[in-house]
Design a protein around this motif. Structure first.
Motif, PDB file in Angstrom:
ATOM      1  N   PHE A  33       0.805  -1.251   0.070  1.00 24.77           N
ATOM      2  CA  PHE A  33      -0.058   0.060  -0.069  1.00 24.77           C
ATOM      3  C   PHE A  33       0.723   1.280   0.060  1.00 24.77           C
ATOM      4  N   MET A  34       1.994   1.228   0.766  1.00 26.80           N
ATOM      5  CA  MET A  34       2.841   2.327   0.682  1.00 26.80           C
ATOM      6  C   MET A  34       3.396   2.461  -0.633  1.00 26.80           C
ATOM      7  N   CYS A  35       3.637   1.663  -1.297  1.00 32.24           N
ATOM      8  CA  CYS A  35       4.378   1.591  -2.718  1.00 32.24           C
ATOM      9  C   CYS A  35       3.259   2.131  -3.830  1.00 32.24           C
ATOM     10  N   ILE A  36       2.104   1.568  -3.393  1.00 34.82           N
ATOM     11  CA  ILE A  36       0.983   2.202  -4.464  1.00 34.82           C
ATOM     12  C   ILE A  36       0.766   3.757  -4.238  1.00 34.82           C
ATOM     13  N   GLU A  37       0.945   4.330  -2.979  1.00 31.66           N
ATOM     14  CA  GLU A  37       0.763   5.658  -2.629  1.00 31.66           C
ATOM     15  C   GLU A  37       1.896   6.220  -3.180  1.00 31.66           C
ATOM     16  N   MET A  38       3.051   5.678  -3.467  1.00 37.14           N
ATOM     17  CA  MET A  38       4.271   6.429  -3.705  1.00 37.14           C
ATOM     18  C   MET A  38       4.021   6.581  -5.015  1.00 37.14           C
ATOM     19  N   MET A  39       3.437   5.543  -5.893  1.00 37.23           N
ATOM     20  CA  MET A  39       3.317   5.785  -7.520  1.00 37.23           C
ATOM     21  C   MET A  39       1.934   6.824  -7.658  1.00 37.23           C
ATOM     22  N   LEU A  40       1.035   6.790  -6.702  1.00 40.73           N
ATOM     23  CA  LEU A  40       0.071   7.790  -6.820  1.00 40.73           C
ATOM     24  C   LEU A  40       0.868   9.211  -6.709  1.00 40.73           C
ATOM     25  N   ASN A  41       1.833   9.520  -5.789  1.00 40.11           N
ATOM     26  CA  ASN A  41       2.272  10.778  -5.475  1.00 40.11           C
ATOM     27  C   ASN A  41       3.404  11.093  -6.756  1.00 40.11           C
ATOM     28  N   ALA A  42       3.810  10.137  -7.463  1.00 39.72           N
ATOM     29  CA  ALA A  42       4.582  10.262  -8.630  1.00 39.72           C
ATOM     30  C   ALA A  42       3.723  10.789  -9.721  1.00 39.72           C
ATOM     31  N   ALA A  43       2.778  10.258  -9.729  1.00 38.48           N
ATOM     32  CA  ALA A  43       1.869  10.720 -10.785  1.00 38.48           C
ATOM     33  C   ALA A  43       1.131  12.280 -10.521  1.00 38.48           C
ATOM     34  N   ASN A  44       0.992  12.509  -9.224  1.00 40.41           N
ATOM     35  CA  ASN A  44       0.676  13.932  -8.992  1.00 40.41           C
ATOM     36  C   ASN A  44       1.793  14.699  -9.319  1.00 40.41           C
ATOM     37  N   LEU A  45       3.099  14.266  -9.095  1.00 41.43           N
ATOM     38  CA  LEU A  45       4.174  15.380  -9.321  1.00 41.43           C
ATOM     39  C   LEU A  45       4.423  15.407 -10.915  1.00 41.43           C
ATOM     40  N   ALA A  46       3.967  14.505 -11.532  1.00 39.85           N
ATOM     41  CA  ALA A  46       3.918  14.632 -13.120  1.00 39.85           C
ATOM     42  C   ALA A  46       2.788  15.624 -13.602  1.00 39.85           C
ATOM     43  N   LEU A  48       1.376  18.049 -11.852  1.00 39.70           N
ATOM     44  CA  LEU A  48       1.870  19.364 -11.522  1.00 39.70           C
ATOM     45  C   LEU A  48       2.700  19.905 -12.235  1.00 39.70           C
ATOM     46  N   THR A  49       3.834  19.245 -12.772  1.00 40.12           N
ATOM     47  CA  THR A  49       4.653  19.461 -13.595  1.00 40.12           C
ATOM     48  C   THR A  49       4.321  19.988 -14.973  1.00 40.12           C
ATOM     49  N   PHE A  50       3.511  19.192 -15.287  1.00 43.27           N
ATOM     50  CA  PHE A  50       2.576  19.585 -16.740  1.00 43.27           C
ATOM     51  C   PHE A  50       1.808  20.772 -16.576  1.00 43.27           C
ATOM     52  N   ALA A  51       1.317  20.997 -15.306  1.00 44.01           N
ATOM     53  CA  ALA A  51       0.331  22.155 -15.124  1.00 44.01           C
ATOM     54  C   ALA A  51       1.313  23.466 -15.108  1.00 44.01           C
ATOM     55  N   ARG A  52       2.495  23.211 -14.380  1.00 41.36           N
ATOM     56  CA  ARG A  52       3.329  24.515 -14.062  1.00 41.36           C
ATOM     57  C   ARG A  52       4.100  24.834 -15.403  1.00 41.36           C
ATOM     58  N   TYR A  53       4.301  23.931 -16.119  1.00 43.69           N
ATOM     59  CA  TYR A  53       5.108  24.055 -17.571  1.00 43.69           C
ATOM     60  C   TYR A  53       4.237  23.442 -18.498  1.00 43.69           C
ATOM     61  N   PRO A  54       3.198  24.233 -19.138  1.00 47.34           N
ATOM     62  CA  PRO A  54       2.265  23.826 -20.032  1.00 47.34           C
ATOM     63  C   PRO A  54       2.806  23.673 -21.468  1.00 47.34           C
ATOM     64  N   VAL A  55       2.604  22.657 -22.089  1.00 49.24           N
ATOM     65  CA  VAL A  55       2.830  22.365 -23.482  1.00 49.24           C
ATOM     66  C   VAL A  55       2.164  23.638 -24.172  1.00 49.24           C
ATOM     67  N   SER A  66      -4.982  25.313 -14.687  1.00 45.13           N
ATOM     68  CA  SER A  66      -5.741  25.124 -13.424  1.00 45.13           C
ATOM     69  C   SER A  66      -6.073  23.560 -13.327  1.00 45.13           C
ATOM     70  N   ASP A  67      -5.892  22.947 -14.694  1.00 48.44           N
ATOM     71  CA  ASP A  67      -6.459  21.525 -14.618  1.00 48.44           C
ATOM     72  C   ASP A  67      -5.607  20.470 -13.799  1.00 48.44           C
ATOM     73  N   GLY A  68      -4.110  20.785 -13.685  1.00 53.52           N
ATOM     74  CA  GLY A  68      -3.288  20.143 -12.907  1.00 53.52           C
ATOM     75  C   GLY A  68      -3.735  19.861 -11.450  1.00 53.52           C
ATOM     76  N   PRO A  69      -3.783  20.929 -10.818  1.00 50.58           N
ATOM     77  CA  PRO A  69      -4.181  20.846  -9.495  1.00 50.58           C
ATOM     78  C   PRO A  69      -5.456  20.097  -9.226  1.00 50.58           C
ATOM     79  N   VAL A  70      -6.100  20.582  -9.943  1.00 57.40           N
ATOM     80  CA  VAL A  70      -7.768  19.990  -9.667  1.00 57.40           C
ATOM     81  C   VAL A  70      -7.530  18.166  -9.808  1.00 57.40           C
ATOM     82  N   PHE A  71      -6.746  17.806 -10.544  1.00 54.35           N
ATOM     83  CA  PHE A  71      -6.547  16.256 -10.805  1.00 54.35           C
ATOM     84  C   PHE A  71      -5.697  15.835  -9.684  1.00 54.35           C
TER      85      PHE A  71
END
Length: 110
Positions: A33-46, A48-55, A66-71
């Motif tokens: 479960f802790m590893c699954i939480e780490m995977m979810l946090n990695a997805a969150n970081l990605a 937020l990165t795409f929200a901060r540096y949009p294509v 604003s879509d990155g923080p909502v997700f």
């Protein structure tokens, strides 16, 4: 160094890979479960990165900065619900069998 989006994306990929390795290797459900939480946090970081540096988006297109923080909030809600339900299942199994090894739980008999 930390101002580039590639740094955050590489960090996200490393965290996700570490979490996936932990799920595949470890046999303790709490560690899984802790590893699954780490995977979810990695997805969150990605996200937020795409929200901060949009294509470059087309004018009038879907999405925006604003879509990155909502997700991220949606993923955090799902992670919290997963943790509550998963820990409840683990506690119930431990009370009935006195063991929470994943290999022993593969057979679902009463």
């Amino acid at each position: 160094m930390a101002e580039q989006p590639t740094f955050f994306l590489i960090l996200s990929a490393l965290l996700f890979g570490l979490g996936a390795t932990g799920v595949a290797v470890r046999r303790n459900p709490l560690v899984m479960f802790m590893c699954i939480e780490m995977m979810l946090n990695a997805a969150n970081l990605a996200m937020l990165t795409f929200a901060r540096y949009p294509v470059v988006m087309p004018p009038g297109g879907l999405g925006g900065p604003s879509d990155g923080p909502v997700f991220v909030f949606v993923v955090m809600f799902v992670a919290a619900a997963e943790a509550v339900v998963g820990l409840a299942i683990i506690i119930t199994i431990f009370r009935s069998r006195q063991n929470v090894d994943v290999d022993d739980l593969s057979a679902m008999r009463g």
